[in-house]
Scaffold this motif. Sequence first.
Motif, mmCIF file in Angstrom:
data_model
loop_
_atom_site.group_PDB
_atom_site.id
_atom_site.type_symbol
_atom_site.label_atom_id
_atom_site.label_comp_id
_atom_site.label_asym_id
_atom_site.label_seq_id
_atom_site.Cartn_x
_atom_site.Cartn_y
_atom_site.Cartn_z
ATOM 1 N N ALA A 15 46.470 58.397 64.829
ATOM 2 C CA ALA A 15 47.879 58.917 65.981
ATOM 3 C C ALA A 15 47.801 59.897 66.646
ATOM 4 C CB ALA A 15 49.533 58.219 65.042
ATOM 5 N N ARG A 16 46.573 60.556 65.972
ATOM 6 C CA ARG A 16 46.723 61.759 67.506
ATOM 7 C C ARG A 16 48.229 63.074 66.948
ATOM 8 N NH1 ARG A 16 41.727 61.058 66.258
ATOM 9 N NH2 ARG A 16 40.508 60.519 68.916
ATOM 10 N N LEU A 17 47.620 62.831 65.765
ATOM 11 C CA LEU A 17 49.534 64.081 65.778
ATOM 12 C C LEU A 17 48.892 65.428 64.559
ATOM 13 C CD1 LEU A 17 52.822 61.267 64.882
ATOM 14 C CD2 LEU A 17 52.597 62.930 66.852
ATOM 15 N N ALA A 18 49.501 66.370 65.219
ATOM 16 C CA ALA A 18 49.373 67.443 64.103
ATOM 17 C C ALA A 18 50.516 67.098 62.983
ATOM 18 C CB ALA A 18 48.889 68.550 64.534
ATOM 19 N N VAL A 19 50.363 66.859 61.973
ATOM 20 C CA VAL A 19 51.425 67.132 60.858
ATOM 21 C C VAL A 19 51.155 68.421 59.518
ATOM 22 C CG1 VAL A 19 52.670 66.387 59.284
ATOM 23 C CG2 VAL A 19 52.133 64.932 61.419
ATOM 24 N N SER A 20 51.904 69.067 59.897
ATOM 25 C CA SER A 20 52.216 70.594 58.908
ATOM 26 C C SER A 20 52.580 69.876 57.562
ATOM 27 C CB SER A 20 53.150 71.677 59.095
ATOM 28 O OG SER A 20 54.233 71.351 58.966
ATOM 29 N N GLU A 21 51.934 70.189 56.793
ATOM 30 C CA GLU A 21 51.947 70.491 55.366
ATOM 31 C C GLU A 21 53.034 70.042 55.201
ATOM 32 O OE1 GLU A 21 49.980 69.961 52.840
ATOM 33 O OE2 GLU A 21 48.592 69.773 54.455
ATOM 34 N N GLU A 22 54.147 70.874 55.674
ATOM 35 C CA GLU A 22 55.414 71.268 55.240
ATOM 36 C C GLU A 22 55.779 69.456 55.803
ATOM 37 O OE1 GLU A 22 58.063 73.971 56.553
ATOM 38 O OE2 GLU A 22 60.175 72.497 56.424
ATOM 39 N N GLU A 23 55.790 69.151 56.804
ATOM 40 C CA GLU A 23 56.260 67.719 57.454
ATOM 41 C C GLU A 23 55.447 66.362 56.923
ATOM 42 O OE1 GLU A 23 57.551 67.963 62.352
ATOM 43 O OE2 GLU A 23 54.314 67.935 61.668
ATOM 44 N N ALA A 24 54.425 66.885 56.262
ATOM 45 C CA ALA A 24 53.983 65.845 55.267
ATOM 46 C C ALA A 24 54.456 65.558 54.578
ATOM 47 C CB ALA A 24 51.869 65.729 55.432
ATOM 48 N N ARG A 25 54.890 66.984 53.445
ATOM 49 C CA ARG A 25 55.618 66.455 52.323
ATOM 50 C C ARG A 25 56.974 65.970 52.222
ATOM 51 N NH1 ARG A 25 53.556 71.754 50.959
ATOM 52 N NH2 ARG A 25 55.087 72.120 51.965
ATOM 53 N N GLN A 26 57.633 66.205 53.655
ATOM 54 C CA GLN A 26 59.190 65.349 54.116
ATOM 55 C C GLN A 26 58.795 64.411 54.354
ATOM 56 O OE1 GLN A 26 60.673 67.130 57.119
ATOM 57 N NE2 GLN A 26 62.672 66.291 57.246
ATOM 58 N N LEU A 27 58.007 63.669 54.928
ATOM 59 C CA LEU A 27 57.702 62.071 55.567
ATOM 60 C C LEU A 27 57.117 61.029 54.442
ATOM 61 C CD1 LEU A 27 55.762 63.020 58.893
ATOM 62 C CD2 LEU A 27 57.781 62.033 58.950
ATOM 63 N N ALA A 28 56.213 61.818 53.256
ATOM 64 C CA ALA A 28 55.404 61.030 52.623
ATOM 65 C C ALA A 28 56.248 59.697 51.854
ATOM 66 C CB ALA A 28 54.162 61.770 52.427
ATOM 67 N N PRO A 29 57.536 60.846 50.547
ATOM 68 C CA PRO A 29 58.364 60.081 50.849
ATOM 69 C C PRO A 29 59.776 58.834 51.462
ATOM 70 C CG PRO A 29 59.364 62.610 50.566
ATOM 71 C CD PRO A 29 58.366 62.606 50.974
ATOM 72 N N GLN A 30 59.918 59.839 52.404
ATOM 73 C CA GLN A 30 60.748 58.895 53.717
ATOM 74 C C GLN A 30 59.695 57.368 54.060
ATOM 75 O OE1 GLN A 30 61.452 61.824 56.718
ATOM 76 N NE2 GLN A 30 62.933 62.421 55.804
ATOM 77 N N LEU A 31 58.415 57.401 54.403
ATOM 78 C CA LEU A 31 57.545 56.630 55.038
ATOM 79 C C LEU A 31 57.258 55.549 53.608
ATOM 80 C CD1 LEU A 31 54.855 57.884 57.160
ATOM 81 C CD2 LEU A 31 57.198 57.180 58.054
ATOM 82 N N ASP A 32 57.246 56.205 52.597
ATOM 83 C CA ASP A 32 57.123 55.520 51.398
ATOM 84 C C ASP A 32 58.645 54.229 51.544
ATOM 85 O OD1 ASP A 32 55.463 54.362 48.953
ATOM 86 O OD2 ASP A 32 57.205 55.519 48.077
ATOM 87 N N GLU A 33 59.380 55.151 51.442
ATOM 88 C CA GLU A 33 61.012 53.663 51.759
ATOM 89 C C GLU A 33 60.656 53.080 52.676
ATOM 90 O OE1 GLU A 33 66.196 54.499 50.630
ATOM 91 O OE2 GLU A 33 65.172 55.999 51.924
ATOM 92 N N ILE A 34 60.377 52.895 53.183
ATOM 93 C CA ILE A 34 60.127 52.251 54.627
ATOM 94 C C ILE A 34 59.096 51.427 54.577
ATOM 95 C CG2 ILE A 34 60.535 52.471 57.253
ATOM 96 C CD1 ILE A 34 61.216 55.156 57.326
ATOM 97 N N ILE A 35 58.620 51.605 53.783
ATOM 98 C CA ILE A 35 56.954 50.675 53.602
ATOM 99 C C ILE A 35 57.520 50.151 52.702
ATOM 100 C CG2 ILE A 35 55.015 50.447 53.750
ATOM 101 C CD1 ILE A 35 54.959 51.141 55.884
#
Lengths: 99, 487
Positions: A15-35
């Motif tokens: 998606a051409r997004l530079a996601v920081s390690e901290e953002e990725a840690r926050q996003l993974a469980p959220q995206l997992d819940e949504i998917i």
Amino acid sequence: MKITHETVQHVAKLARLAVSEEEARQLAPQLDEIIGYAEQLQAVDLEGVEPTSHPLPLVNVLRKDEPRPSLPREEVLAGAPDHDGEQVRVPAVLEGYGE
Amino acid sequence: MSRWTVKETLASLQRRESKPSEWTKRALDRIREADQRIGAFLSVDEERALTAARQMDEVFEDGGAQAQGALFGVPYALKDNLCTRGLRTTAASRILENYIPPYSATVADKLAAAGGVLVGKTNLDEFAMGSSTENSAFQLTRNPYRLEAVPGGSSGGSAAAVAAGMVPFSLGSDTGGSIRQPAAFCGVVGLKPTYGRVSRYGLIAFASSLDQIGPFTQTVEDAALVMNIISGHDPLDSTSAPVEVEDFTADLAKGLAGLRIGIVRDIPQEGLDSQVREAVEKAVEAMRGAGAEVVEVELPHSQYAVATYYLIAPAEASSNLARYDGVRYGRRADADTLLELYERSRSEGFGLEVKRRIMIGTFALSSGYYDAYYRRAQQMRTLIRDDFNRAFERCDVIVMPTTPTPAFDIGAKTADPLQMYLNDIYTIPANLAGLPGISVPCGMSAEGLPIGLQMLAKAFDERTLLRAAHAYEQIRGDVIPAPVLEG
């Protein structure tokens, strides 16, 4: 499908997004819940159902191929972050190609 | 303060009891007085609005008011994802913080041609992604009925501006409920037209097969008046429907007798607040009492609507938002290579919810997952639409709550995106099916927050929708007090 830290980094790259390690840690469980929530669709029998991509029965919308006035170049370039008066300027696309 | 309506404004002008600039001044005064507390507006262009209104005064004094347009002299606001030539348009995103469009949305041109006076641009969730307006990169908007509560979203600024009496009408956009839900939370009328009824040209795209522009007003009749102006086919939007524009006020007075009102037997009940359920039941009984026939219908696949929507809308968004690359317009980050330029501009420019949705959409479309996620969602979309087709064989209008609860407090749902999404459970099906829907206030909670009644109709049958909504509004009477701003 478990959305892991690695999936997030892979998708971010697509998606051409530079996601920081901290953002990725926050996003993974959220995206997992949504998917995970969306996976309830897996349990429904959809065999043979036509997909709907659009609410209207759209057919090709054509017009005559005649030139029409377009926005003046200076007005369009006025919004560009960097330009040379005629074109938008970006960093070199091909490595080693002149400055 | 009494409710400020389009109809009364026009009537006063017609009686020559006032002149156009007085109404624009009233809007600007009210914004100055109340918007520090509400935060509905991202920008207000006083000078431009007053200049336009004063020019109208001159025409008006020459006696030509009626010929000048159906909304001559009426001030209004636009959600800030609607492009306005020469006037900053941000979509509440850092990536468009300084964007000045070189063209206007078709709806803005139509309203200007009808004599409307644009006073400002309203706050929204960034790129219209959200249900509370908390995702704006710039500011919070507060609910005029309770300043600690959200106004709903994503068109929260447009809803709050009308509710707080700053303008008699505004426009928003609705992709999964973004007009109807904030209308319910703020105690005003919000209409999402049939997909294709209103041109999307100049609307900053979120999910192109779902997005539709519509009005916020104090009354159903006002919504019909605004729809008369903004509807119609537009050669600049190939998805706008070549359907004739009717007079949407024509059937308003026909009443409920002979109308079949459908109530949904298998509506998802989880999370439905008992006060909302009771208010909707009471509204249905009132309509039955006024001559409507009430029938039960089923929408068995609506339980899958949220799951379907949160694959389709992000998929379309991930494609639509690819254009924000820091090259032709918008924010550009410093970078040595083109790839870095894309990644940094987008990462610095987009907020977290926008990134979340782009990533869900990219995932759902990505190699190996397309069939399992995106295609299945499109198949479910077919079943959801088929449910409505069957239901509308038995009724003219379907009635249900607009939202499961009244407005929630600021911060209450920001930590849990899925809980925020589930708030749209009753509004999303209409977007997936492309149907028109309206939210009309139907009561107040014990905490003093408005409750919205949602009505849905067949595609392009806004006339029946508005007829039923207007009739209900008349029976309901004046039971929704205008908000009293504290402090």
